[in-house]
Design a protein around this motif. Structure first.
Motif, mmCIF file in Angstrom:
data_model
loop_
_atom_site.group_PDB
_atom_site.id
_atom_site.type_symbol
_atom_site.label_atom_id
_atom_site.label_comp_id
_atom_site.label_asym_id
_atom_site.label_seq_id
_atom_site.Cartn_x
_atom_site.Cartn_y
_atom_site.Cartn_z
ATOM 1 N N MET A 115 0.831 -1.207 0.000
ATOM 2 C CA MET A 115 0.000 0.000 0.000
ATOM 3 C C MET A 115 0.870 1.263 0.000
ATOM 4 S SD MET A 115 -3.069 -1.207 -0.216
ATOM 5 C CE MET A 115 -2.305 -2.513 -1.174
ATOM 6 N N THR A 116 1.941 1.247 0.780
ATOM 7 C CA THR A 116 2.849 2.402 0.843
ATOM 8 C C THR A 116 3.574 2.591 -0.488
ATOM 9 O OG1 THR A 116 3.162 2.114 3.209
ATOM 10 C CG2 THR A 116 4.824 3.396 2.055
ATOM 11 N N ASN A 151 1.346 4.122 -2.990
ATOM 12 C CA ASN A 151 0.658 5.339 -2.547
ATOM 13 C C ASN A 151 -0.842 5.130 -2.379
ATOM 14 O OD1 ASN A 151 2.715 7.148 -2.102
ATOM 15 N ND2 ASN A 151 2.764 7.801 -4.245
ATOM 16 N N PHE A 152 -1.248 3.949 -1.896
ATOM 17 C CA PHE A 152 -2.654 3.658 -1.685
ATOM 18 C C PHE A 152 -3.017 3.948 -0.230
ATOM 19 C CE2 PHE A 152 -1.412 0.466 -4.980
ATOM 20 C CZ PHE A 152 -2.145 1.010 -6.025
ATOM 21 N N PRO A 153 -4.088 4.731 0.003
ATOM 22 C CA PRO A 153 -4.506 5.015 1.381
ATOM 23 C C PRO A 153 -5.447 3.929 1.903
ATOM 24 C CG PRO A 153 -5.839 6.275 -0.121
ATOM 25 C CD PRO A 153 -4.845 5.503 -0.967
ATOM 26 N N ASP A 154 -5.237 2.701 1.473
ATOM 27 C CA ASP A 154 -6.150 1.609 1.777
ATOM 28 C C ASP A 154 -5.551 0.640 2.782
ATOM 29 O OD1 ASP A 154 -7.903 2.572 -0.324
ATOM 30 O OD2 ASP A 154 -6.444 1.738 -1.721
ATOM 31 N N GLU A 155 -6.418 -0.184 3.342
ATOM 32 C CA GLU A 155 -5.983 -1.205 4.285
ATOM 33 C C GLU A 155 -6.545 -2.548 3.828
ATOM 34 O OE1 GLU A 155 -6.875 -2.432 8.907
ATOM 35 O OE2 GLU A 155 -6.922 -0.320 8.356
ATOM 36 N N THR A 212 -10.977 1.333 1.824
ATOM 37 C CA THR A 212 -10.344 2.518 1.269
ATOM 38 C C THR A 212 -10.677 3.689 2.173
ATOM 39 O OG1 THR A 212 -10.096 3.943 -0.651
ATOM 40 C CG2 THR A 212 -12.271 2.958 -0.340
ATOM 41 N N LYS A 213 -9.696 4.488 2.443
ATOM 42 C CA LYS A 213 -9.847 5.601 3.388
ATOM 43 C C LYS A 213 -10.214 6.913 2.710
ATOM 44 C CE LYS A 213 -7.784 3.090 6.693
ATOM 45 N NZ LYS A 213 -8.427 2.380 7.685
ATOM 46 N N ASP A 214 -10.248 6.941 1.354
ATOM 47 C CA ASP A 214 -10.409 8.217 0.686
ATOM 48 C C ASP A 214 -11.771 8.445 0.040
ATOM 49 O OD1 ASP A 214 -9.893 6.381 -1.314
ATOM 50 O OD2 ASP A 214 -8.277 7.504 -2.249
ATOM 51 N N ASN A 270 -9.064 3.594 -7.056
ATOM 52 C CA ASN A 270 -7.815 3.394 -6.326
ATOM 53 C C ASN A 270 -7.832 2.100 -5.525
ATOM 54 O OD1 ASN A 270 -6.829 5.777 -7.358
ATOM 55 N ND2 ASN A 270 -7.287 6.984 -5.531
#
Length: 173
Positions: A53-54, A57-61, A84-86, A157
């Motif tokens: 994820m890092t 550049n994914f803001p996901d878990e 997804t956090k976004d 994303n």
């Protein structure tokens, strides 16, 4: 546990488990999936998932991963459950099916807080079906929805994140 008969759909006693199994089926492109097809949960290595994820550049878990197999036990791909956090109104929990060849089979949303009639357009079949059968390399070409740009971008994303994680598990490179 449900009988592992490939002709009998899962009717889990636990409604949450049933909802996830049905969502996994939709992610694989089938409205009802026999339990045998999705019987192998793959342990998520939190550190490896976080690195994928890092790096992307994914803001996901990544929450869970299931290996999809055919009736003979041959691997078909993975169903990835992620948050997804976004999204516009917060996290979106979805499952995404990705074949070993790197084709997105589809996705299903299991939880969200998006605005009804606006952000939820990204979950409607008219939009979601654009991802069915699409090679992973073509996901970026799916247009966002006017009025639901943040939500549809979050969905796109998250699908890319699921593909990246599938690749890290040995899917298409």
């Amino acid at each position: 546990m449900a009988k592992a008969d490939s002709k009998v759909p899962v009717k889990a006693k636990n409604p949450t488990k049933h909802k996830i199994v049905v969502a996994q089926g939709r992610a694989l492109g089938s409205p009802v999936v026999p339990f045998k097809v999705l019987h192998t949960e793959t342990a998520v290595d939190a550190a490896a998932a976080a690195k994928v994820m890092t790096d992307g550049n994914f803001p996901d878990e990544i929450n869970k991963a299931f290996q999809a197999v055919d009736e003979s036990g041959n691997p078909l791909g993975y169903v990835i459950q992620l948050t997804t956090k976004d999204g516009y109104s917060g996290g979106i929990v979805m499952v995404v099916g990705v074949s070993l060849e790197g084709v997105v089979n589809g996705f299903s949303v299991t939880a969200h807080q998006e605005t009804s009639g606006l952000g939820t357009k990204a979950f409607d079949p008219e939009y979601a079906d654009q991802y069915k059968g699409i090679p992973a390399a073509d996901v970026s070409g799916v247009a966002t929805i006017s009025g639901a740009t943040m939500t549809s971008t979050a969905v796109k994303n998250a699908i890319n994140a699921a593909v990246a994680y599938t690749n890290s598990l040995g899917g298409a490179q």
